[in-house]
Motif scaffolding. Structure first.
Motif, PDB file in Angstrom:
ATOM      1  N   ASP A  40      22.038 -46.778 100.403  1.00  0.00           N
ATOM      2  CA  ASP A  40      22.025 -48.179 100.845  1.00  0.00           C
ATOM      3  C   ASP A  40      23.343 -48.897 100.567  1.00  0.00           C
ATOM      4  OD1 ASP A  40      19.440 -47.808 101.690  1.00  0.00           O
ATOM      5  OD2 ASP A  40      18.533 -48.721  99.910  1.00  0.00           O
ATOM      6  N   THR A  41      23.929 -48.637  99.387  1.00  0.00           N
ATOM      7  CA  THR A  41      25.135 -49.370  98.971  1.00  0.00           C
ATOM      8  C   THR A  41      26.427 -48.617  99.267  1.00  0.00           C
ATOM      9  OG1 THR A  41      25.138 -48.428  96.730  1.00  0.00           O
ATOM     10  CG2 THR A  41      23.826 -50.436  97.097  1.00  0.00           C
ATOM     11  N   LYS A  42      26.314 -47.311  99.547  1.00  0.00           N
ATOM     12  CA  LYS A  42      27.475 -46.437  99.748  1.00  0.00           C
ATOM     13  C   LYS A  42      28.316 -46.301  98.473  1.00  0.00           C
ATOM     14  CE  LYS A  42      26.213 -45.982 103.990  1.00  0.00           C
ATOM     15  NZ  LYS A  42      25.459 -44.774 104.392  1.00  0.00           N
ATOM     16  N   LYS A  43      27.725 -46.640  97.332  1.00  0.00           N
ATOM     17  CA  LYS A  43      28.352 -46.436  96.026  1.00  0.00           C
ATOM     18  C   LYS A  43      27.448 -45.508  95.222  1.00  0.00           C
ATOM     19  CE  LYS A  43      30.828 -50.851  95.914  1.00  0.00           C
ATOM     20  NZ  LYS A  43      30.982 -52.166  95.243  1.00  0.00           N
ATOM     21  N   VAL A  44      28.031 -44.430  94.704  1.00  0.00           N
ATOM     22  CA  VAL A  44      27.231 -43.395  94.047  1.00  0.00           C
ATOM     23  C   VAL A  44      26.532 -43.966  92.821  1.00  0.00           C
ATOM     24  CG1 VAL A  44      27.246 -41.139  92.948  1.00  0.00           C
ATOM     25  CG2 VAL A  44      28.751 -41.587  94.910  1.00  0.00           C
ATOM     26  N   THR A  45      25.224 -43.790  92.778  1.00  0.00           N
ATOM     27  CA  THR A  45      24.381 -44.318  91.705  1.00  0.00           C
ATOM     28  C   THR A  45      23.578 -43.179  91.089  1.00  0.00           C
ATOM     29  OG1 THR A  45      24.212 -46.479  92.782  1.00  0.00           O
ATOM     30  CG2 THR A  45      22.531 -45.936  91.147  1.00  0.00           C
ATOM     31  N   PHE A  46      23.462 -43.213  89.767  1.00  0.00           N
ATOM     32  CA  PHE A  46      22.746 -42.172  89.027  1.00  0.00           C
ATOM     33  C   PHE A  46      21.573 -42.782  88.268  1.00  0.00           C
ATOM     34  CE2 PHE A  46      27.276 -40.994  89.114  1.00  0.00           C
ATOM     35  CZ  PHE A  46      27.204 -39.764  89.746  1.00  0.00           C
ATOM     36  N   TRP A  47      20.768 -41.883  87.690  1.00  0.00           N
ATOM     37  CA  TRP A  47      19.778 -42.291  86.707  1.00  0.00           C
ATOM     38  C   TRP A  47      20.315 -41.891  85.342  1.00  0.00           C
ATOM     39  CZ3 TRP A  47      15.698 -45.347  86.248  1.00  0.00           C
ATOM     40  CH2 TRP A  47      14.924 -45.245  85.096  1.00  0.00           C
ATOM     41  N   SER A  48      20.537 -42.886  84.490  1.00  0.00           N
ATOM     42  CA  SER A  48      21.062 -42.621  83.147  1.00  0.00           C
ATOM     43  C   SER A  48      19.930 -42.122  82.250  1.00  0.00           C
ATOM     44  CB  SER A  48      21.680 -43.896  82.559  1.00  0.00           C
ATOM     45  OG  SER A  48      22.037 -43.683  81.202  1.00  0.00           O
ATOM     46  N   ARG A  49      20.056 -40.900  81.784  1.00  0.00           N
ATOM     47  CA  ARG A  49      19.023 -40.324  80.931  1.00  0.00           C
ATOM     48  C   ARG A  49      19.058 -40.923  79.535  1.00  0.00           C
ATOM     49  NH1 ARG A  49      20.591 -34.268  81.270  1.00  0.00           N
ATOM     50  NH2 ARG A  49      22.625 -35.305  81.211  1.00  0.00           N
ATOM     51  N   SER A  50      20.228 -41.375  79.084  1.00  0.00           N
ATOM     52  CA  SER A  50      20.339 -41.958  77.745  1.00  0.00           C
ATOM     53  C   SER A  50      19.841 -43.403  77.712  1.00  0.00           C
ATOM     54  CB  SER A  50      21.793 -41.910  77.260  1.00  0.00           C
ATOM     55  OG  SER A  50      22.645 -42.596  78.155  1.00  0.00           O
ATOM     56  N   ARG A  51      20.118 -44.168  78.790  1.00  0.00           N
ATOM     57  CA  ARG A  51      19.697 -45.572  78.839  1.00  0.00           C
ATOM     58  C   ARG A  51      18.385 -45.770  79.588  1.00  0.00           C
ATOM     59  NH1 ARG A  51      24.926 -48.401  81.249  1.00  0.00           N
ATOM     60  NH2 ARG A  51      25.079 -46.375  82.296  1.00  0.00           N
ATOM     61  N   ASN A  52      17.952 -44.711  80.264  1.00  0.00           N
ATOM     62  CA  ASN A  52      16.688 -44.744  81.002  1.00  0.00           C
ATOM     63  C   ASN A  52      16.667 -45.846  82.062  1.00  0.00           C
ATOM     64  OD1 ASN A  52      14.186 -43.419  81.332  1.00  0.00           O
ATOM     65  ND2 ASN A  52      13.111 -45.118  80.329  1.00  0.00           N
ATOM     66  N   CYS A  53      17.752 -45.885  82.843  1.00  0.00           N
ATOM     67  CA  CYS A  53      17.844 -46.892  83.894  1.00  0.00           C
ATOM     68  C   CYS A  53      18.818 -46.427  84.974  1.00  0.00           C
ATOM     69  CB  CYS A  53      18.302 -48.240  83.324  1.00  0.00           C
ATOM     70  SG  CYS A  53      19.985 -48.194  82.637  1.00  0.00           S
ATOM     71  N   LEU A  54      18.832 -47.138  86.113  1.00  0.00           N
ATOM     72  CA  LEU A  54      19.804 -46.843  87.160  1.00  0.00           C
ATOM     73  C   LEU A  54      21.199 -47.219  86.683  1.00  0.00           C
ATOM     74  CD1 LEU A  54      18.126 -48.100  90.458  1.00  0.00           C
ATOM     75  CD2 LEU A  54      18.407 -45.745  89.694  1.00  0.00           C
ATOM     76  N   TRP A  55      22.177 -46.466  87.160  1.00  0.00           N
ATOM     77  CA  TRP A  55      23.568 -46.700  86.758  1.00  0.00           C
ATOM     78  C   TRP A  55      24.483 -46.392  87.935  1.00  0.00           C
ATOM     79  CZ3 TRP A  55      26.603 -42.024  85.124  1.00  0.00           C
ATOM     80  CH2 TRP A  55      27.948 -42.339  84.882  1.00  0.00           C
ATOM     81  N   THR A  56      25.108 -47.438  88.470  1.00  0.00           N
ATOM     82  CA  THR A  56      26.084 -47.252  89.539  1.00  0.00           C
ATOM     83  C   THR A  56      27.437 -46.986  88.916  1.00  0.00           C
ATOM     84  OG1 THR A  56      24.904 -48.697  91.076  1.00  0.00           O
ATOM     85  CG2 THR A  56      27.230 -48.303  91.527  1.00  0.00           C
TER      86      THR A  56
END
Length: 215
Positions: A40-56
């Motif tokens: 959707d944003t064309k910016k690579v986004t991950f799931w942070s396993r350490s923070r347990n949240c989305l991370w662009t």
């Protein structure tokens, strides 16, 4: 594109590759939400396993990864993400998470140039020198290769390295145009050279000629 997020508990590895240099920049993990936000944003986004949240990537540093393409592997559980990075990718400040410099091999530009010339051949835009060469025909293009080769020889014998580089560049450009006009690519020449790198190449060539497989 089918991605099996459930195989590894909702997450899939995402290998990030620079779309231009082809270097691997980092490895992250995506869930369905991170994958969709990346699209959707064309910016690579991950799931942070350490923070347990989305991370662009880049949301704090400004070093975003701009999406170019995503592919899934044969098992549908690993992603190859091609992107254009804004600055260093690693949080330590290095270009990649392996401490490597994200530099492009200059030889890769020959493929890019070949693609550009092929596009000229297909579209034939007016006012383009490359278009003019194609319209002039194979004989004229071949003549230009000969002329530029001679100029390169002259500079090699009497000129400077800078002048030699200039003339050889002209020669290679016209050579790629010639190859394109014959339905060939510069990679075909690289493949031929690769064959010749085999210590047995000349022997195999003579054997093939003896069998009548070569003219």
């Amino acid at each position: 594109m089918k991605i099996d997020f459930e195989k590894c508990g909702g997450l899939v590895p995402a290998i990030i590759q620079d779309a231009e240099t082809k270097n691997v920049l980092m490895l992250g993990y995506m869930n369905q939400e991170a994958y969709q936000k990346t699209l959707d944003t064309k910016k690579v986004t991950f799931w942070s396993r350490s923070r347990n949240c989305l991370w662009t990537k880049g949301e704090t540093s400004g070093n975003f990864l701009h999406l170019v393409d995503i592919k899934v592997d044969c098992d549908n559980d690993t992603l190859l993400v091609k992107a254009h990075p804004d600055g260093p990718t690693c949080h330590t400040g290095t270009d990649t998470c392996w401490g490597e410099n994200n530099e492009q091999n200059p030889l890769l530009f020959l493929t890019e140039l070949q693609d550009f010339i092929n596009k000229r051949h297909e579209e034939m835009p007016e006012g383009s020198y490359t278009t003019k060469l194609f319209k002039d025909g194979v004989k004229r293009i071949a003549q230009k290769v000969g002329e530029e080769s001679l100029e390169a020889v002259i500079e090699a014998c009497t000129g400077t390295n800078e002048q030699l580089s200039y003339e050889v560049s002209d020669m290679i450009y016209h050579l790629i145009v010639l190859l394109a006009s014959k339905g060939m690519r510069i990679e075909d020449i690289a493949e031929e050279l690769h064959k010749r790198h085999d210590p047995e190449w000349d022997k195999k060539r003579r054997e093939a000629k003896a069998k009548g497989e070569m003219k």
